[in-house]
Design an enzyme around this catalytic site. Structure first.
Site, mmCIF file in Angstrom:
data_model
loop_
_atom_site.group_PDB
_atom_site.id
_atom_site.type_symbol
_atom_site.label_atom_id
_atom_site.label_comp_id
_atom_site.label_asym_id
_atom_site.label_seq_id
_atom_site.Cartn_x
_atom_site.Cartn_y
_atom_site.Cartn_z
ATOM 1 N N LYS A 113 0.786 -1.389 -0.067
ATOM 2 C CA LYS A 113 -0.178 -0.021 -0.182
ATOM 3 C C LYS A 113 0.799 1.403 -0.033
ATOM 4 C CE LYS A 113 -4.224 -1.769 1.664
ATOM 5 N NZ LYS A 113 -5.102 -2.133 2.890
ATOM 6 N N LYS A 192 -7.196 -10.236 -7.254
ATOM 7 C CA LYS A 192 -7.770 -10.215 -5.942
ATOM 8 C C LYS A 192 -8.864 -9.059 -6.026
ATOM 9 C CE LYS A 192 -7.076 -8.244 -1.990
ATOM 10 N NZ LYS A 192 -6.847 -8.123 -0.759
ATOM 11 N N LYS A 195 -11.336 -3.078 -3.207
ATOM 12 C CA LYS A 195 -11.750 -1.609 -3.378
ATOM 13 C C LYS A 195 -10.604 -0.998 -4.015
ATOM 14 C CE LYS A 195 -13.035 2.510 -1.343
ATOM 15 N NZ LYS A 195 -12.543 3.388 -0.331
HETATM 16 P P1 TYM Z 1 -11.096 -5.911 4.961
HETATM 17 O O1 TYM Z 1 -11.966 -5.129 5.344
HETATM 18 O O2 TYM Z 1 -10.039 -5.488 3.746
HETATM 19 O O3 TYM Z 1 -11.733 -7.219 4.435
HETATM 20 C C1 TYM Z 1 -12.658 -7.720 5.430
HETATM 21 C C2 TYM Z 1 -12.497 -9.425 5.087
HETATM 22 O O4 TYM Z 1 -12.557 -9.598 3.623
HETATM 23 C C3 TYM Z 1 -11.653 -10.485 3.336
HETATM 24 N N1 TYM Z 1 -11.338 -10.222 1.961
HETATM 25 C C4 TYM Z 1 -11.444 -11.400 0.852
HETATM 26 N N2 TYM Z 1 -11.415 -12.481 0.938
HETATM 27 C C5 TYM Z 1 -11.329 -13.168 -0.256
HETATM 28 N N3 TYM Z 1 -11.104 -12.695 -1.550
HETATM 29 C C6 TYM Z 1 -11.113 -11.235 -1.632
HETATM 30 N N4 TYM Z 1 -10.787 -10.709 -2.736
HETATM 31 C C7 TYM Z 1 -11.199 -10.631 -0.311
HETATM 32 N N5 TYM Z 1 -11.052 -9.121 0.107
HETATM 33 C C8 TYM Z 1 -11.151 -9.136 1.311
HETATM 34 C C9 TYM Z 1 -10.314 -10.045 4.198
HETATM 35 O O5 TYM Z 1 -9.291 -11.125 4.086
HETATM 36 C C10 TYM Z 1 -10.961 -9.656 5.521
HETATM 37 O O6 TYM Z 1 -11.242 -11.110 6.108
HETATM 38 N N6 TYM Z 1 -7.976 -5.447 8.744
HETATM 39 C C11 TYM Z 1 -9.230 -6.069 8.454
HETATM 40 C C12 TYM Z 1 -10.183 -5.774 9.171
HETATM 41 C C13 TYM Z 1 -9.979 -5.972 10.415
HETATM 42 C C14 TYM Z 1 -9.952 -7.353 11.023
HETATM 43 C C15 TYM Z 1 -9.696 -7.127 12.630
HETATM 44 C C16 TYM Z 1 -10.389 -8.397 10.728
HETATM 45 C C17 TYM Z 1 -9.622 -5.000 11.522
HETATM 46 N N7 TYM Z 1 -9.334 -5.972 12.933
HETATM 47 C C18 TYM Z 1 -9.699 -8.117 13.576
HETATM 48 C C19 TYM Z 1 -10.128 -9.842 11.599
HETATM 49 C C20 TYM Z 1 -9.819 -9.287 13.029
HETATM 50 C C21 TYM Z 1 -9.628 -5.478 6.784
HETATM 51 O O7 TYM Z 1 -9.059 -4.670 6.482
HETATM 52 O O8 TYM Z 1 -10.206 -6.284 6.215
#
Ligand code: TYM
Length: 323
Positions: A113, A192, A195
């Site tokens: 990023k 993948k 957003k």
């Molecule tokens: P975030 O908001 O980017 O994504 C949320 C969840 O969706 C999954 N994900 C995907 N899985 C499969 N294929 C994809 N293309 C794809 N895009 C997103 C992510 O792996 C995630 O599980 N940091 C985290 C949010 C968070 C969190 C936490 C998660 C904050 N604190 C504590 C678990 C535990 C995040 O930005 O995910």
């Protein structure tokens, strides 16, 4: 009893990658009687990239509405907003002081990023520590996530083990739960779904707009009659994640034999998505038009979440001599 916890960052409406990769597998786990699940809206994390207050509020509602629309039972479990339990920021500070700088500097998501974004702020750098606090704050055993979050789980485990070694058992060391078939859901361009790549499918879009997004999925230029390779086709690779086995086999055969064009395959994907998510779309639209219902659910969730977080924080304060 196992405690399951996961979060979705509220910087947009959750996309099909979030839904298939994390939310549906997490909901399945939450339905088991022996599990207690805490699912939250990571609105502190959203500030790293999203600075607009109205957009944040809208996205918080969208994430909450998506959890409920997909079937998360907020009576049995806990749905809350990260910022409603701000004790997590205190724990983040403590954990920061147990996180070696190189561990964050080498995190893949930071490197990736920081190369791409114009706003490389400290929040982006320390984001995995806030995520570790999210998890350790609630004594979570399992964390259902997509593959891109795996390293953050390893960082969380590392911080917890480091702390436990020095102060004795304090934190539960959590495990990631990854559903292999959906650990990387591809986007409309085959990368993948994300957003940041602007290749995502929002299943709650009005019909015509959703159809337009599906039609924008990139394919090669093979004609209707030509045989096609299902495994390298973006349309097929998304379809197989939402269709059942019989439907998937049918389309696979059609691809291999020839006689189906990409336009028809896209229409099949569109109608399958509409069917699969028709009830969720209805509930989502209802909740987004009645956000006071969401507020009430989130408030109740925050009270239940704080009741779990407070004793854990007291445990840490005590170990560190703050109590
Ligand atoms: P975030 O908001 O980017 O994504 C949320 C969840 O969706 C999954 N994900 C995907 N899985 C499969 N294929 C994809 N293309 C794809 N895009 C997103 C992510 O792996 C995630 O599980 N940091 C985290 C949010 C968070 C969190 C936490 C998660 C904050 N604190 C504590 C678990 C535990 C995040 O930005 O995910």
């Amino acid at each position: 009893m196992a405690r399951i916890l996961t979060g979705i960052t509220s910087n947009n409406i959750p996309h099909l990658g979030n839904v298939l990769g994390a939310m549906l597998p997490a909901i399945e786990l939450s339905n088991k009687a022996e599990n207690e699940s805490l699912y939250f809206i990571a609105d502190f994390h959203s500030l790293i990239s999203l600075k607009d207050a109205e957009a944040r509020k809208n996205s918080i509602n969208a994430v909450a509405a998506t959890w409920i629309a997909l079937g998360f039972d907020t009576q049995k479990n806990i749905l809350y907003r990260q910022s409603d339990v701000p004790q997590v920021t205190e724990l983040t500070w403590y954990l920061n002081c147990f996180t070696p700088y190189p561990m964050l500097a080498n995190a893949v998501s930071f490197k990736e990023k920081s190369d791409r974004l114009s706003d490389v702020n400290s929040g982006l750098f320390t984001y995995p520590v806030l995520m570790a606090a999210d998890i350790l704050m609630y004594d979570a055993n399992f964390v259902p996530v997509g593959k891109d979050q795996l390293q953050h789980l390893e960082i969380t485990r590392d911080i917890a083990e480091r702390f436990n070694r020095q102060y004795g058992d304090t934190f539960v060391v959590p495990e990631a739960k990854i559903e292999e078939s959906v650990m990387i859901v591809p986007g409309t361009d085959g990368q993948k779904m994300s957003k940041s790549y602007n290749n995502f499918i929002n299943i709650f879009l009005p019909e015509k707009e959703l159809e337009k997004v599906i039609k924008s999925i990139k394919t090669d230029s093979k004609g209707v009659e030509e045989p096609k390779d299902p495994d390298t086709c973006n349309v097929f690779n998304i379809y197989k994640l939402v269709a059942d086995a019989t439907q998937t086999d049918f389309l696979r055969t059609k691809y291999i034999e020839g006689g189906i064009g990409y336009g028809s395959a896209k229409l099949l994907l569109y109608s399958t998505l509409m069917l699969k998510f028709s009830k969720a779309r209805e509930t989502y639209n209802h909740l987004m038009a009645n956000t006071q219902e969401l507020d009430a659910i989130l408030k109740q969730g925050a009270v239940k979440a704080a009741a779990i977080a407070n004793p854990v924080l007291a445990r840490v304060r005590h170990k560190l001599g703050y109590l």
